[in-house]
Design a protein around this motif. Structure first.
Motif, mmCIF file in Angstrom:
data_model
loop_
_atom_site.group_PDB
_atom_site.id
_atom_site.type_symbol
_atom_site.label_atom_id
_atom_site.label_comp_id
_atom_site.label_asym_id
_atom_site.label_seq_id
_atom_site.Cartn_x
_atom_site.Cartn_y
_atom_site.Cartn_z
ATOM 1 N N PRO A 189 -3.584 11.644 -2.192
ATOM 2 C CA PRO A 189 -4.234 12.662 -3.023
ATOM 3 C C PRO A 189 -3.212 13.677 -3.530
ATOM 4 O O PRO A 189 -2.308 14.089 -2.796
ATOM 5 C CB PRO A 189 -5.232 13.317 -2.061
ATOM 6 N N ASP A 190 -3.356 14.058 -4.781
ATOM 7 C CA ASP A 190 -2.476 15.052 -5.412
ATOM 8 C C ASP A 190 -1.021 14.599 -5.429
ATOM 9 O O ASP A 190 -0.101 15.426 -5.467
ATOM 10 C CB ASP A 190 -2.599 16.402 -4.692
ATOM 11 N N PHE A 191 -0.800 13.264 -5.340
ATOM 12 C CA PHE A 191 0.543 12.678 -5.426
ATOM 13 C C PHE A 191 1.476 13.157 -4.311
ATOM 14 O O PHE A 191 2.688 13.241 -4.483
ATOM 15 C CB PHE A 191 1.173 12.981 -6.800
ATOM 16 N N THR A 192 0.912 13.435 -3.153
ATOM 17 C CA THR A 192 1.719 13.863 -2.009
ATOM 18 C C THR A 192 1.902 12.677 -1.078
ATOM 19 O O THR A 192 0.982 12.289 -0.367
ATOM 20 C CB THR A 192 1.034 15.011 -1.252
ATOM 21 N N GLY A 193 3.079 12.073 -1.064
ATOM 22 C CA GLY A 193 3.338 10.950 -0.184
ATOM 23 C C GLY A 193 2.554 9.724 -0.591
ATOM 24 O O GLY A 193 2.006 9.628 -1.696
ATOM 25 N N ASN A 194 2.473 8.735 0.315
ATOM 26 C CA ASN A 194 1.686 7.533 0.054
ATOM 27 C C ASN A 194 0.600 7.391 1.110
ATOM 28 O O ASN A 194 0.659 8.013 2.176
ATOM 29 C CB ASN A 194 2.583 6.294 0.010
ATOM 30 N N ILE A 195 -0.403 6.571 0.824
ATOM 31 C CA ILE A 195 -1.587 6.517 1.680
ATOM 32 C C ILE A 195 -1.295 5.949 3.072
ATOM 33 O O ILE A 195 -2.018 6.239 4.027
ATOM 34 C CB ILE A 195 -2.730 5.729 1.003
ATOM 35 N N VAL A 196 -0.225 5.156 3.200
ATOM 36 C CA VAL A 196 0.125 4.616 4.516
ATOM 37 C C VAL A 196 0.770 5.690 5.377
ATOM 38 O O VAL A 196 0.342 5.953 6.506
ATOM 39 C CB VAL A 196 1.057 3.396 4.373
ATOM 40 N N ASP A 197 1.809 6.350 4.848
ATOM 41 C CA ASP A 197 2.513 7.365 5.628
ATOM 42 C C ASP A 197 1.626 8.574 5.921
ATOM 43 O O ASP A 197 1.850 9.299 6.897
ATOM 44 C CB ASP A 197 3.779 7.817 4.887
ATOM 45 N N LEU A 203 0.820 -1.215 0.000
ATOM 46 C CA LEU A 203 0.000 0.000 0.000
ATOM 47 C C LEU A 203 0.854 1.266 0.000
ATOM 48 O O LEU A 203 0.394 2.339 -0.404
ATOM 49 C CB LEU A 203 -0.949 -0.003 1.199
ATOM 50 N N LYS A 204 2.101 1.139 0.440
ATOM 51 C CA LYS A 204 3.000 2.303 0.416
ATOM 52 C C LYS A 204 3.364 2.712 -1.011
ATOM 53 O O LYS A 204 3.905 3.793 -1.229
ATOM 54 C CB LYS A 204 4.273 2.003 1.211
ATOM 55 N N PHE A 225 -9.997 -3.583 4.504
ATOM 56 C CA PHE A 225 -9.542 -2.354 5.153
ATOM 57 C C PHE A 225 -10.262 -1.172 4.519
ATOM 58 O O PHE A 225 -10.963 -1.309 3.510
ATOM 59 C CB PHE A 225 -8.017 -2.180 5.042
ATOM 60 N N SER A 226 -10.115 -0.002 5.131
ATOM 61 C CA SER A 226 -10.734 1.199 4.585
ATOM 62 C C SER A 226 -9.678 2.292 4.435
ATOM 63 O O SER A 226 -8.607 2.239 5.046
ATOM 64 C CB SER A 226 -11.866 1.690 5.495
ATOM 65 N N ILE A 227 -9.993 3.271 3.610
ATOM 66 C CA ILE A 227 -9.116 4.411 3.373
ATOM 67 C C ILE A 227 -9.889 5.668 3.743
ATOM 68 O O ILE A 227 -10.969 5.929 3.201
ATOM 69 C CB ILE A 227 -8.676 4.480 1.893
ATOM 70 N N THR A 228 -9.353 6.442 4.678
ATOM 71 C CA THR A 228 -10.016 7.658 5.125
ATOM 72 C C THR A 228 -9.661 8.809 4.202
ATOM 73 O O THR A 228 -8.476 9.071 3.949
ATOM 74 C CB THR A 228 -9.599 8.014 6.568
ATOM 75 N N VAL A 229 -10.684 9.489 3.689
ATOM 76 C CA VAL A 229 -10.476 10.588 2.742
ATOM 77 C C VAL A 229 -11.277 11.797 3.200
ATOM 78 O O VAL A 229 -12.236 11.661 3.971
ATOM 79 C CB VAL A 229 -10.905 10.178 1.320
ATOM 80 N N GLY A 277 -1.338 8.294 6.844
ATOM 81 C CA GLY A 277 -2.286 7.868 7.876
ATOM 82 C C GLY A 277 -3.697 7.645 7.382
ATOM 83 O O GLY A 277 -4.657 7.749 8.149
ATOM 84 N N MET A 278 -3.843 7.300 6.100
ATOM 85 C CA MET A 278 -5.175 7.152 5.515
ATOM 86 C C MET A 278 -5.713 5.732 5.606
ATOM 87 O O MET A 278 -6.906 5.512 5.378
ATOM 88 C CB MET A 278 -5.136 7.585 4.044
ATOM 89 N N VAL A 279 -4.856 4.758 5.933
ATOM 90 C CA VAL A 279 -5.265 3.354 5.920
ATOM 91 C C VAL A 279 -5.685 2.907 7.321
ATOM 92 O O VAL A 279 -4.976 3.148 8.305
ATOM 93 C CB VAL A 279 -4.125 2.454 5.404
ATOM 94 N N SER A 280 -6.835 2.266 7.405
ATOM 95 C CA SER A 280 -7.347 1.775 8.685
ATOM 96 C C SER A 280 -6.592 0.517 9.104
ATOM 97 O O SER A 280 -5.690 0.040 8.397
ATOM 98 C CB SER A 280 -8.831 1.428 8.556
ATOM 99 N N GLU A 281 -7.000 -0.049 10.235
ATOM 100 C CA GLU A 281 -6.471 -1.347 10.626
ATOM 101 C C GLU A 281 -6.853 -2.373 9.560
ATOM 102 O O GLU A 281 -7.952 -2.345 9.015
ATOM 103 C CB GLU A 281 -7.034 -1.778 11.978
ATOM 104 N N ILE A 282 -5.933 -3.261 9.268
ATOM 105 C CA ILE A 282 -6.138 -4.260 8.207
ATOM 106 C C ILE A 282 -6.584 -5.576 8.837
ATOM 107 O O ILE A 282 -5.977 -6.059 9.794
ATOM 108 C CB ILE A 282 -4.840 -4.453 7.399
ATOM 109 N N PHE A 283 -7.657 -6.129 8.287
ATOM 110 C CA PHE A 283 -8.178 -7.411 8.761
ATOM 111 C C PHE A 283 -8.043 -8.435 7.644
ATOM 112 O O PHE A 283 -8.434 -8.186 6.510
ATOM 113 C CB PHE A 283 -9.654 -7.258 9.169
ATOM 114 N N ILE A 284 -7.441 -9.578 7.970
ATOM 115 C CA ILE A 284 -7.251 -10.638 6.988
ATOM 116 C C ILE A 284 -7.968 -11.897 7.455
ATOM 117 O O ILE A 284 -7.731 -12.386 8.563
ATOM 118 C CB ILE A 284 -5.745 -10.946 6.789
ATOM 119 N N ALA A 285 -8.906 -12.368 6.637
ATOM 120 C CA ALA A 285 -9.641 -13.591 6.946
ATOM 121 C C ALA A 285 -9.327 -14.613 5.874
ATOM 122 O O ALA A 285 -9.900 -14.578 4.782
ATOM 123 C CB ALA A 285 -11.144 -13.324 7.017
#
Length: 376
Positions: free
Chosen positions: A18-26, A12-13, A42-46, A28-36
């Motif tokens: 948005p606007d190509f500034t950094g990555n969504i992980v750094d 995800l890094k 997971f969700s992305i906060t915008v 802080g846009m990515v929620s806790e990740i659940f793997i089943a």
């Protein structure tokens, strides 16, 4: 090869923010990740104001995760930033690009389920979910094998109403096992997403999530699956009506004129997509004072019954505004299960009997409508 959260985060890094500034992980846009079992959630906060334009970001994140070796699938949601402690309004939905052209196409049953019933309302706050869970328990009390699908994507309530916690397990790493309590099999997005997570779901995402919870769950054998719809007449209702052979719909309303106007919209929506109307339930119909037993018609009375008569729809019954129903629901002990001998439980069981009678009536009508071939 098992998939780890660390692997997902590293991939995800590579997704720009948005606007190509950094990555969504750094950022802080990515929620806790659940793997089943190889499926990643997971969700992305915008920013809520820019949610409409963030779909490419969501699809990019979904794409890189699905490309990880060992990942069987991914469900990625856009979530809005909270403002004032409330949930942001959902983004306006768009039709799925490959949705069926009409309600008559693409309907196929779910293996192991004999009948699927939708419980819907034209607006929120009328007690639809409480009605749905007690209807399901009433059907089970009447001897049927029953499941509940919580299709209220925006506000799943079945985990709380049925006092079920934890994450669902899988069968062979592919099919989810439904959670269970009070003899009901249950599946809800609330088992996969934290309760306080506000979500923004586009039309295709609603369809995908509902399809997975309906068709990738080990439901059967069931006599009936009760589907708790979100309020209104949006994507979830249309998805179910267009893609699933519903045995019928139950509409929940209060006696108020405003609630009845919205209930009418729900009735008309199901009629337009040829889903049988099993009837109307008038919830919060009246209040009995616990000290005197005196009856008060706080929201008026009989409005839903009159509306049912006017529209030629079965009136299924009146449920009182009763503190015990609310309290038991909040405690995760629905009244039909926790107080089976109470007057309120008897009301729900009676409604359940009428609903099942209507299902069988509609089945008979459908069978009679099929033309027979006569060889001479």
């Amino acid at each position: 090869m098992s998939v780890t959260k660390e692997t997902v985060i590293e991939r995800l890094k590579t997704v720009n923010g948005p606007d190509f500034t950094g990555n969504i992980v750094d950022l802080g846009m990515v929620s806790e990740i659940f793997i089943a079992d190889a499926k990643v959630f997971f969700s992305i906060t915008v920013p809520a104001a820019r949610a409409q334009e963030m779909e490419p970001l969501r699809t990019a994140a979904e794409r890189v995760v699905k490309a990880i070796p060992g990942v069987a699938g991914a469900v990625v949601a856009l979530t809005a930033e909270k403002k004032g402690g409330g949930m942001e309004a959902p983004v306006a939905a768009r039709p799925a690009p490959h949705a069926p052209a009409s309600h008559s196409q693409g309907k196929r049953g779910v293996p192991g389920i004999e009948a699927i019933i939708a419980v819907a309302s034209g607006k929120g706050g009328v007690g639809k979910s409480t009605t749905a869970v007690n209807l399901a328990l009433g059907l089970a009390a009447n001897g049927l094998k029953v499941g509940v699908l919580d299709a209220d994507i925006y506000g799943p309530s079945m985990p709380r109403l049925l006092n079920i916690r934890g994450r669902p397990q899988t069968v062979d790493g592919k099919i989810l096992k439904p959670m269970q309590n009070y003899g009901l099999k249950v599946m809800s997005m609330g088992f996969l997403v934290d309760e306080e997570t506000p979500m923004i779901w586009r039309g295709p995402m609603v369809m995908s999530a509902l399809t997975q919870m309906l068709r990738e769950v080990e439901w059967g054998p069931l006599d009936v699956l009760v589907v708790d719809m979100p309020p209104g007449t949006g994507d979830a209702q249309l998805t179910m009506a267009q893609q699933v052979p519903l045995a019928g719909a139950v509409i929940v309303s209060t006696p108020q004129d405003l609630a009845l106007i919205d209930a009418r919209k729900g009735l008309n929506m199901f009629r337009k997509v040829d889903v049988p109307l099993l009837g109307i339930v008038e919830n919060m119909s009246y209040f009995l004072a616990p000290d005197t037993g005196k009856r008060y018609d706080i929201f008026g009375h009989g409005g839903a019954r009159r509306e049912a008569e006017r529209l030629g729809v079965t009136f299924l019954g009146e449920v009182p505004l009763e503190m015990g129903i609310r309290e038991s629901s909040d405690e995760g002990a629905p009244v039909v299960a926790s107080k089976p001998d109470s007057a309120e439980a008897r009301i729900y069981r009676d409604i359940a009997s009428k609903v099942w009678d209507r299902v069988n009536e509609e089945r008979g009508a459908a069978a009679d409508a099929v033309p027979s071939i006569v060889f001479e």
